[in-house]
Design a protein around this motif. Sequence first.
Motif, PDB file in Angstrom:
ATOM      1  N   PRO A  64      46.203  45.918  41.163  1.00  0.00           N
ATOM      2  CA  PRO A  64      46.139  44.838  40.178  1.00  0.00           C
ATOM      3  C   PRO A  64      45.156  43.699  40.465  1.00  0.00           C
ATOM      4  O   PRO A  64      44.837  42.937  39.561  1.00  0.00           O
ATOM      5  CB  PRO A  64      47.571  44.299  40.155  1.00  0.00           C
ATOM      6  CG  PRO A  64      48.148  44.672  41.475  1.00  0.00           C
ATOM      7  CD  PRO A  64      47.525  45.980  41.824  1.00  0.00           C
ATOM      8  N   ALA A  65      44.678  43.528  41.691  1.00  0.00           N
ATOM      9  CA  ALA A  65      43.783  42.403  42.003  1.00  0.00           C
ATOM     10  C   ALA A  65      42.537  42.444  41.117  1.00  0.00           C
ATOM     11  O   ALA A  65      41.976  43.504  40.848  1.00  0.00           O
ATOM     12  CB  ALA A  65      43.379  42.438  43.477  1.00  0.00           C
ATOM     13  N   SER A  66      42.095  41.270  40.664  1.00  0.00           N
ATOM     14  CA  SER A  66      40.939  41.164  39.771  1.00  0.00           C
ATOM     15  C   SER A  66      39.642  41.548  40.486  1.00  0.00           C
ATOM     16  O   SER A  66      39.344  41.043  41.573  1.00  0.00           O
ATOM     17  CB  SER A  66      40.818  39.728  39.247  1.00  0.00           C
ATOM     18  OG  SER A  66      39.584  39.535  38.605  1.00  0.00           O
ATOM     19  N   PRO A 116      50.716  35.641  44.635  1.00  0.00           N
ATOM     20  CA  PRO A 116      51.897  35.915  43.805  1.00  0.00           C
ATOM     21  C   PRO A 116      51.755  35.375  42.383  1.00  0.00           C
ATOM     22  O   PRO A 116      52.209  36.003  41.426  1.00  0.00           O
ATOM     23  CB  PRO A 116      53.027  35.203  44.564  1.00  0.00           C
ATOM     24  CG  PRO A 116      52.547  35.126  45.976  1.00  0.00           C
ATOM     25  CD  PRO A 116      51.078  34.887  45.861  1.00  0.00           C
ATOM     26  N   LYS A 117      51.127  34.181  42.249  1.00  0.00           N
ATOM     27  CA  LYS A 117      50.933  33.598  40.915  1.00  0.00           C
ATOM     28  C   LYS A 117      50.008  34.467  40.069  1.00  0.00           C
ATOM     29  O   LYS A 117      50.214  34.657  38.868  1.00  0.00           O
ATOM     30  CB  LYS A 117      50.339  32.189  41.035  1.00  0.00           C
ATOM     31  CG  LYS A 117      51.329  31.131  41.494  1.00  0.00           C
ATOM     32  CD  LYS A 117      52.352  30.852  40.406  1.00  0.00           C
ATOM     33  CE  LYS A 117      53.335  29.787  40.849  1.00  0.00           C
ATOM     34  NZ  LYS A 117      54.408  29.598  39.840  1.00  0.00           N
ATOM     35  N   ALA A 118      48.945  34.985  40.713  1.00  0.00           N
ATOM     36  CA  ALA A 118      47.971  35.813  39.995  1.00  0.00           C
ATOM     37  C   ALA A 118      48.455  37.248  39.826  1.00  0.00           C
ATOM     38  O   ALA A 118      47.819  38.034  39.109  1.00  0.00           O
ATOM     39  CB  ALA A 118      46.637  35.800  40.743  1.00  0.00           C
ATOM     40  N   LYS A 119      49.556  37.581  40.501  1.00  0.00           N
ATOM     41  CA  LYS A 119      50.112  38.941  40.458  1.00  0.00           C
ATOM     42  C   LYS A 119      49.104  39.984  40.971  1.00  0.00           C
ATOM     43  O   LYS A 119      48.968  41.067  40.410  1.00  0.00           O
ATOM     44  CB  LYS A 119      50.586  39.298  39.036  1.00  0.00           C
ATOM     45  CG  LYS A 119      51.743  38.446  38.559  1.00  0.00           C
ATOM     46  CD  LYS A 119      52.231  38.901  37.205  1.00  0.00           C
ATOM     47  CE  LYS A 119      53.487  38.229  36.704  1.00  0.00           C
ATOM     48  NZ  LYS A 119      53.882  36.961  37.222  1.00  0.00           N
ATOM     49  N   TRP A 120      48.396  39.616  42.036  1.00  0.00           N
ATOM     50  CA  TRP A 120      47.396  40.519  42.618  1.00  0.00           C
ATOM     51  C   TRP A 120      48.004  41.484  43.627  1.00  0.00           C
ATOM     52  O   TRP A 120      47.414  42.505  43.939  1.00  0.00           O
ATOM     53  CB  TRP A 120      46.287  39.706  43.298  1.00  0.00           C
ATOM     54  CG  TRP A 120      45.345  39.066  42.320  1.00  0.00           C
ATOM     55  CD1 TRP A 120      45.346  39.200  40.963  1.00  0.00           C
ATOM     56  CD2 TRP A 120      44.278  38.160  42.622  1.00  0.00           C
ATOM     57  NE1 TRP A 120      44.349  38.446  40.390  1.00  0.00           N
ATOM     58  CE2 TRP A 120      43.676  37.799  41.388  1.00  0.00           C
ATOM     59  CE3 TRP A 120      43.768  37.627  43.803  1.00  0.00           C
ATOM     60  CZ2 TRP A 120      42.593  36.931  41.313  1.00  0.00           C
ATOM     61  CZ3 TRP A 120      42.693  36.760  43.735  1.00  0.00           C
ATOM     62  CH2 TRP A 120      42.100  36.419  42.498  1.00  0.00           C
ATOM     63  N   VAL A 121      49.175  41.136  44.162  1.00  0.00           N
ATOM     64  CA  VAL A 121      49.827  42.003  45.145  1.00  0.00           C
ATOM     65  C   VAL A 121      51.320  41.710  45.117  1.00  0.00           C
ATOM     66  O   VAL A 121      51.742  40.589  44.828  1.00  0.00           O
ATOM     67  CB  VAL A 121      49.235  41.767  46.560  1.00  0.00           C
ATOM     68  CG1 VAL A 121      49.542  40.365  47.057  1.00  0.00           C
ATOM     69  CG2 VAL A 121      49.748  42.792  47.557  1.00  0.00           C
ATOM     70  N   GLU A 171      42.991  55.471  44.307  1.00  0.00           N
ATOM     71  CA  GLU A 171      44.038  54.488  44.057  1.00  0.00           C
ATOM     72  C   GLU A 171      43.546  53.045  44.160  1.00  0.00           C
ATOM     73  O   GLU A 171      44.146  52.141  43.582  1.00  0.00           O
ATOM     74  CB  GLU A 171      45.176  54.677  45.074  1.00  0.00           C
ATOM     75  CG  GLU A 171      45.777  56.078  45.091  1.00  0.00           C
ATOM     76  CD  GLU A 171      46.667  56.302  46.291  1.00  0.00           C
ATOM     77  OE1 GLU A 171      47.285  55.316  46.759  1.00  0.00           O
ATOM     78  OE2 GLU A 171      46.742  57.443  46.786  1.00  0.00           O
ATOM     79  N   VAL A 172      42.450  52.840  44.898  1.00  0.00           N
ATOM     80  CA  VAL A 172      42.016  51.481  45.241  1.00  0.00           C
ATOM     81  C   VAL A 172      41.765  50.623  44.010  1.00  0.00           C
ATOM     82  O   VAL A 172      42.328  49.534  43.855  1.00  0.00           O
ATOM     83  CB  VAL A 172      40.750  51.508  46.133  1.00  0.00           C
ATOM     84  CG1 VAL A 172      40.244  50.090  46.377  1.00  0.00           C
ATOM     85  CG2 VAL A 172      41.050  52.203  47.449  1.00  0.00           C
TER      86      VAL A 172
END
Length: 288
Positions: free
Chosen positions: A35-37, A67-72, A30-31
Motif C-alpha cells: 500500500p505505500a505510495s 499508520p495515518k497514511a495506511k502505508w503499512v 508482491e512488492v
Amino acid sequence: MLTILLTAIVIINLLFIYTLVKDLIKHKDEVMSEPASTIWTPIAQVIIYFLSTFGISDFAISTALYPKAKWVSMKKLPGTLNTQCVIPVFVMALAYINSISVGVTTLLVCIVCQVIGAYVGPYFVVKLPEKVIKNFVVVGLLVASLLILAGKFNWIPANGTATELTGTKLVLTGLLMFVYGALNNIGIGSYALTMATVYAMGMNPAAAFPIMMGACTFSVSIGSMQFIKLQDYSRKITMMSVFGVIGVLIAVFLVKSLNTQMLQWVVLVVLLYSAVSLFMAGRKESEA
C-alpha cells in the motif's frame, strides 16, 4: 581500530543489502502491490532522513506518519522502522565516525551491546499481538516526547566534555545500549534515549552522534536481517529507503547546521498527537 570498525560497518551493511535484494527478487511480484505510495514514500524518505541526520528520530516521524497514511500495518511497523533505516544510517555512520572524536573503546562497547539487544529482539516481536505492539508504539512516542521536553527545559544536562567513558559509567552505558537495541525492535527508537544517556554520563553532546549512528548501523542491520528472514516488514518502503540517502547527503554536505529548536517543537506536537490518536483508536477497538 578505527579502520577495522569502518571496514566492519561496510561489511555488515553489504550483507544486509545482499539479504534485502535477495528477498526483493524472490517476492518481486508482491512488492509494488503493497500500500505505500510510489510517489510520496520516496519524498518522505528524503525528508525523514534529512531530519534524522540532525538527531530528530526517524522512528518517531515514521511512526507518526505511516499508520495515518495506511502505508503499512501496525503488525509490520516495527520491522519496517528497522529495515528502512539501515542504508541511510549506514551513510550517516560513515560521515559521523570520521568527523567527530569519541573514544574507540566507548564506541565499541556501545556498538556490541546494542547489537546483542537488536539480535535477540525480533524473535520476540514477531510473536506479539498487534494490540501489544500498538501499546509499545504509544509508549515509544511518549518517551520520545518526554526526552525532547527534558532537553528543552534543561532537565537533562548537556554541557559535558568527556569523549571516553570508563569503569561504572562504561558498564552502565553498555547495559542501557543493550536495552535500546532491544527496544528498537518494538518500534521505540534509540536516538533520543542514547542522547539522554550520553548527556547524563557527562560526555560531549557531539559524541552522541557517532555513538548513535555507529551503534545503530550495526544493530539495525543485524536486527533487520532477522525481520527479513521472518517476513515481517514492508518491502516497498524498505526498497524506497535508498532515497533517504539523498536527505543524509544534503544534511551532511550542503546544510552544515540546522536550527532544530523550532523543528523539535513541531515534532513534539506531532508525536503527542500521534500517541493520543493511536491510544484512542486502541480504546475504540477494545470497546468494539
